[in-house]
Structure formats: structure tokens, C-alpha cells
Design a protein around this motif. Structure first.
Motif, short mmCIF file in Angstrom:
data_model
loop_
_atom_site.label_atom_id
_atom_site.label_comp_id
_atom_site.label_asym_id
_atom_site.label_seq_id
_atom_site.Cartn_x
_atom_site.Cartn_y
_atom_site.Cartn_z
N ALA A 242 0.83 -1.21 0.00
CA ALA A 242 0.00 0.00 0.00
C ALA A 242 0.86 1.26 0.00
O ALA A 242 0.50 2.27 -0.60
N ARG A 243 2.00 1.18 0.66
CA ARG A 243 2.87 2.35 0.73
C ARG A 243 3.78 2.48 -0.49
O ARG A 243 4.03 3.58 -0.96
N LYS A 244 4.25 1.34 -0.99
CA LYS A 244 5.18 1.38 -2.13
C LYS A 244 4.45 1.57 -3.46
O LYS A 244 4.92 2.30 -4.33
N TYR A 245 3.32 0.90 -3.63
CA TYR A 245 2.61 0.92 -4.92
C TYR A 245 1.26 1.61 -4.85
O TYR A 245 0.65 1.87 -5.88
N GLY A 246 0.80 1.88 -3.65
CA GLY A 246 -0.49 2.53 -3.47
C GLY A 246 -0.33 4.00 -3.11
O GLY A 246 0.70 4.62 -3.40
N ASP A 247 -1.32 4.52 -2.45
CA ASP A 247 -1.38 5.95 -2.18
C ASP A 247 -0.83 6.35 -0.82
O ASP A 247 -0.70 7.55 -0.54
N GLN A 248 -0.51 5.39 0.02
CA GLN A 248 0.02 5.74 1.34
C GLN A 248 1.53 5.97 1.26
O GLN A 248 2.19 5.56 0.31
N SER A 249 2.06 6.64 2.27
CA SER A 249 3.51 6.86 2.35
C SER A 249 4.06 6.14 3.57
O SER A 249 3.32 5.85 4.52
N PHE A 250 5.35 5.86 3.54
CA PHE A 250 5.99 5.21 4.67
C PHE A 250 6.12 6.17 5.82
O PHE A 250 6.36 7.37 5.63
N LYS A 251 5.95 5.65 7.02
CA LYS A 251 6.19 6.44 8.23
C LYS A 251 7.70 6.48 8.45
O LYS A 251 8.43 5.56 8.03
N GLY B 212 11.15 5.77 9.66
CA GLY B 212 11.75 4.61 10.30
C GLY B 212 11.01 3.29 10.08
O GLY B 212 11.41 2.26 10.62
N GLU B 213 9.95 3.32 9.29
CA GLU B 213 9.15 2.11 9.07
C GLU B 213 9.92 1.13 8.18
O GLU B 213 10.48 1.50 7.16
N LYS B 214 9.92 -0.12 8.59
CA LYS B 214 10.57 -1.19 7.82
C LYS B 214 9.81 -1.40 6.52
O LYS B 214 8.58 -1.43 6.51
N HIS B 215 10.54 -1.54 5.42
CA HIS B 215 9.84 -1.81 4.16
C HIS B 215 10.66 -2.70 3.23
O HIS B 215 10.97 -2.37 2.11
N ASP B 216 10.97 -3.88 3.73
CA ASP B 216 11.69 -4.89 2.96
C ASP B 216 10.66 -5.87 2.38
O ASP B 216 10.23 -6.81 3.04
N LEU B 217 10.27 -5.62 1.15
CA LEU B 217 9.23 -6.40 0.49
C LEU B 217 9.59 -7.89 0.43
O LEU B 217 8.78 -8.75 0.74
N GLY B 218 10.83 -8.19 0.05
CA GLY B 218 11.26 -9.58 -0.05
C GLY B 218 11.20 -10.31 1.28
O GLY B 218 10.80 -11.47 1.35
#
Length: 111
Positions: free
Chosen positions: A46-55, A57-63
């Protein structure tokens, strides 16, 4: 690490659980954990491909999140006696016989 088959991966998960994990969580607990992991994957999507943004320090390792989903799914398969290699092969055969022309004839996909 070399490539591994699904069957080998299921065995690796089983070996890890028996060596380090003491035992499998109950099937119901693992189902809840799978749901949680899918939610974490959905959050990143939702954050990477959608309309939301990362907070901040939020972890975002898709793999890593996809691997978490796969791990718990393999735990459930091991616990319930499902050979995912066989199940996936059967599922692909089912989809092929059922849908071999369906998507080719879908104007939403071909236009």
C-alpha cells in the motif's frame, strides 16, 4: 545459497523448527500468524505501490515480508501433511484446464 525446490524448502523449515523452534505453533496460531504476515506485506504494498507513504523509520523490505508469508505457509503445509510441490503442480493443471482461454478472451486484459 543455491536454488532450492519447494520440497527442499519445506524440509528446511521443518528441520529449523525441530532444531531451533522447539515445536510448531498450533495450526490455528500459525493461521493467525500467516494473516498477520500477509497484513505486513499488504502494508508495504500500500505504501510502495499505493497511495500511502511510509512512516519515518518504518521497515519496508518487500522480499523479507514475502519470505515471512512463505515461511508460515510452509509451516502450515508441514503440519497438515500438504506437499506444496504436488499441490502447486495440481493447481497449475487445474487453472490451465479451466482458464486456458478465459484470460485470452477477456477484453479487460487484451485492450
Amino acid at each position: 545459497m543455491d536454488e532450492i525446490t519447494i520440497r527442499e524448502a519445506q524440509k528446511m523449515v521443518d528441520d529449523w523448527i525441530k532444531t531451533y523452534g522447539v515445536r510448531y505453533f498450533s495450526e490455528l496460531t500459525n493461521m493467525a500468524v500467516l494473516t498477520e504476515e500477509v497484513g505486513e506485506l499488504a502494508r508495504i504494498m500500500a505504501r510502495k505501490y499505493g497511495d500511502q507513504s511510509f512512516k519515518e523509520g518504518e521497515k519496508h523490505d518487500l522480499g523479507d515480508e514475502m519470505a515471512d508469508v512463505l515461511w508460515v505457509l510452509m509451516c502450515l503445509a508441514n503440519q497438515t501433511g500438504v506437499d506444496l510441490t504436488e499441490a502447486l503442480n495440481n493447481n497449475i493443471e487445474k487453472k490451465t484446464s479451466r482458464d486456458k482461454n478465459r484470460h485470452k478472451n477477456n477484453k479487460k486484459l487484451t485492450s
